[in-house]
Design an enzyme around this catalytic site. Structure first.
Site: not given
Ligand SMILES: *Cc1c(COP(=O)(O)O)cnc(C)c1O
Length: 431
Positions: A361-362, A292-293, A330
């Protein structure tokens, strides 16, 4: 540069697949995902060729669609003769909508719903990778109702720790995926399946992790799984014809990362399979691998525009970009490291060390910390590299941010394959 398809032109601009990223940023806006079709195709061909070369072509490479899934990607996979892994009806629907041959699709997931099983069976999905006893019963019933036979594999926990490369008695039992080998659970579910009317047991499957650089745990997994196939033959008199070895091949995110060449994997694993089959006097199974990756990851970059540079003396410099955890969660999820480049100053030395902050907003909304970068200023375009896997597919509308577009480039040409969401898209389902 991190990958060969990234070059720098005479203006110091970063190019991907021969296309100027600064032109793309101007024409399509930022944030934007850019994928290089040439790299994607090349990666598919490498995996396929390795099966031809080292295992007489007796296998299928299934791209794990969850990594980066859209219609354009499914089209490329079909054209390259790849198989496809899906894990939801959404991914399956995307593939079907492009006319992808469903007999080359494997349906995964640890909790497929009745609706999803029905959907998969009615479209003739090639293999259903069954996770647990309840799902096996559910599948047998639904297949019976539809008068279909479901071709299945079992997701097995082979007990391999990909990072210590040992066969651990306990470690890998603690996973939500599949049935354990060492407790006898895998053997029991196989015993049950071969008595069932509406399922046909074709194979066993394992997937031992992701972003793995070392080939030996894959060899160990192949050995252990062939041991299970031999035990089933010896004790149940049933031949399991297919072995699915999963994905998990690592890619380069940082200059110092040094993953093995893709064909090195098949070379060594095929040798292990051949040798182990001889030892057990088994016919060589048909093999599936599920990268996949390693197919999509190196093909993609994300473009952002710098909004501000906030230097906190003796602490750090925050460079705020117009994306972040909504398009790439990620770093927030598992502190994944990336390489970044100021795309309009790509020929300059990286003389700054910065924290790339998103716009959500984190406080934890970061693209990366302590990243070497050309000294950035407001209006600069920043490219974060190797974002082709698990970025677009994990994106969200947090803070009601519209999702960025996906631009596909190939040999100097660019086309938009997923449109940027609009503000109307954001409220589309609101009643
Ligand atoms: C996610 C997944 C893959 C792909 O893993 P990569 O690490 O991206 O290569 C393959 N098979 C299964 C079953 C998966 O869940």
């Amino acid at each position: 540069m991190l990958t060969d398809n990234l070059t720098i032109n005479e203006n110091g601009h970063l190019l991907i697949g021969g296309v100027d990223t600064i032109t793309l940023a101007k024409e399509c806006g930022t944030p934007a995902y850019v994928m290089d079709e040439g790299v994607i195709r090349e990666n598919c061909r490498r995996f396929k060729k390795s099966i031809d070369e080292y295992y007489d072509g007796k296998g299928l490479v299934c791209y794990a669609n969850k990594v980066f899934c859209c219609k354009a990607m499914c089209n490329i996979m079909r054209e390259e003769g790849m198989g496809l892994d899906v894990v939801s009806s959404g991914e399956l629907y995307t593939a079907i909508s492009t006319g992808f041959p469903t007999d080359k699709i494997c349906f995964h997931g640890n909790n497929k719903t009745k609706d999803e099983i029905t959907f998969a069976l009615s479209h003739g999905v090639g293999r259903i990778i069954v996770d647990n006893f309840e799902e096996l019963e559910r599948l047998d019933k639904i297949a019976g109702k539809l008068h279909k036979k479901a071709n299945i594999m079992f997701r097995v926990k082979p007990g391999i720790d990909a990072h210590t490369h040992s066969f651990v008695q306990t470690g890998q039992i603690d996973s939500k995926f599949g049935v354990a080998l060492e407790t006898g659970e895998a053997f029991e579910i196989i015993k049950k399946a071969i008595t069932m009317e509406n399922v046909v047991l074709k194979g066993v499957h394992c997937h031992i992790g992701s972003q793995i650089f070392d080939i030996s745990p894959f060899e160990l997994a192949a050995k252990v799984m062939l041991g299970l196939i031999a035990k089933v033959r010896d004790e149940l008199g049933y031949t399991i014809e297919e072995l699915n070895l999963g994905g998990g091949f690592g890619i380069k995110y940082l200059e110092e990362d040094n993953p093995p060449e893709y064909d090195e994997y098949m070379k060594r694993v095929a040798a292990t399979v051949n040798k182990t089959c001889e030892e057990y006097s088994l016919d060589r199974p048909f093999i599936y691998i599920e990268p996949g990756r390693s197919i999509a990851g190196p093909a993609g970059i994300t473009l952002y525009t710098v909004g501000s540079v906030k230097e906190i003396p003796n602490v750090r410099t925050y460079v705020a970009v117009d994306g972040g955890m909504a398009d790439n969660p990620r770093y927030a999820l598992y502190q994944s490291e990336y390489t970044a480049v100021v795309a309009n100053k790509a020929d300059k030395p990286k003389d700054a060390v910065v924290t790339l902050a998103g716009r959500c907003c984190e406080s934890g909304d970061l693209v990366g910390e302590n990243m070497p970068l050309q000294t950035p200023e407001e209006g600069d375009v920043i490219a974060v590299l190797a974002t082709g896997a698990y970025n677009y597919s994990m994106s969200s509308n947090y803070n009601r941010l519209p999702k960025p577009p996906v631009i596909m480039v190939n040999n100097g040409n660019a086309k938009i394959v997923v449109k940027r969401e609009t503000l109307d898209d954001v409220i589309r389902n609101d009643l």
